[in-house]
Design an enzyme around this catalytic site. Structure first.
Site, PDB file in Angstrom:
ATOM      1  N   LYS A 167      -1.872   8.992  93.222  1.00  0.00           N
ATOM      2  CA  LYS A 167      -3.032   8.263  92.954  1.00  0.00           C
ATOM      3  C   LYS A 167      -2.793   9.418  91.601  1.00  0.00           C
ATOM      4  O   LYS A 167      -2.197  10.085  91.354  1.00  0.00           O
ATOM      5  CB  LYS A 167      -3.848   9.022  93.819  1.00  0.00           C
ATOM      6  CG  LYS A 167      -5.743   9.093  93.169  1.00  0.00           C
ATOM      7  CD  LYS A 167      -6.550   9.174  93.468  1.00  0.00           C
ATOM      8  CE  LYS A 167      -8.074   9.230  93.318  1.00  0.00           C
ATOM      9  NZ  LYS A 167      -9.283   9.856  94.226  1.00  0.00           N
ATOM     10  N   GLU A 200     -12.836  10.827  84.455  1.00  0.00           N
ATOM     11  CA  GLU A 200     -12.054  10.292  84.469  1.00  0.00           C
ATOM     12  C   GLU A 200     -11.372   8.853  85.236  1.00  0.00           C
ATOM     13  O   GLU A 200     -13.114   9.082  85.956  1.00  0.00           O
ATOM     14  CB  GLU A 200     -10.910  10.928  85.373  1.00  0.00           C
ATOM     15  CG  GLU A 200     -11.139  11.513  86.918  1.00  0.00           C
ATOM     16  CD  GLU A 200     -10.921  12.600  88.009  1.00  0.00           C
ATOM     17  OE1 GLU A 200     -10.258  13.165  86.838  1.00  0.00           O
ATOM     18  OE2 GLU A 200     -10.083  12.168  88.490  1.00  0.00           O
TER      19      GLU A 200
END
Length: 176
Positions: A102, A90
């Site tokens: 986030k 990711e």
């Protein structure tokens, strides 16, 4: 008038294609967990690489490899499962200290390997009171055309395990 026809035609065609070629709607899997710790402490663990490093230390994952970056926006990480058979890559796309939010975009693995076209993980740390907060985890995903019958889904259990790990870590730390 005839000279303007091609221009008008292509403008109208462009508008039609733009309106009718929208991506598939995102589906969501969410989890919320209350933590008896201030939101600022929870955020310090979640921002950057903290939560993933803690997961590696506590054997929730086999390994964490930073492929690019230092934990800020643009960082790319590869997380390998305990079995070593599965990995997920990711990229951190948003780290907002004011909102304690986030966001990471999945690049490879998890449901992307079995029929999803997009996977976005968002963590929000919400202050409930001075010494209590909520970890809200949301995974947004879309299924590729042709894979709908297989109903691929991201692994929500992983983000649930991360939240529980942070809860236990901070509550034990604060009670010591």
């Amino acid at each position: 008038m005839l000279k303007q026809f091609p221009l008008v035609f292509f403008v109208l065609l462009g508008c039609y294609v733009g309106v009718n070629s929208h991506p598939q709607p995102l589906k969501h899997l969410s989890n919320e967990l209350e933590v008896h710790a201030p939101a600022s402490e929870v955020w310090e663990v979640y921002r950057n690489l903290g939560v993933l490093k803690l997961a590696a230390q506590k054997n929730i994952i086999q390994s964490l490899t930073v492929l690019k970056g230092d934990g800020g926006v643009g960082t790319v990480v590869k997380v390998t499962s305990l079995s070593g058979n599965e990995s997920y890559t990711e990229k951190f796309t948003v780290i907002n200290d004011q909102k304690r939010m986030k966001v990471a975009q999945g690049l490879k693995g998890d449901c992307l390997a079995i029929g999803c076209s997009v996977q976005i993980i968002q963590f929000d740390i919400i202050q409930k009171s001075q010494n209590s907060s909520i970890i809200k985890s949301d995974i947004a995903y879309a299924v590729k055309k042709g894979f709908e019958a297989k109903n691929p889904k991201p692994n929500i259990q992983f983000v649930e395990a991360l939240a529980q790990l942070v809860k236990n870590f901070l509550e034990n730390k604060n009670n010591a």
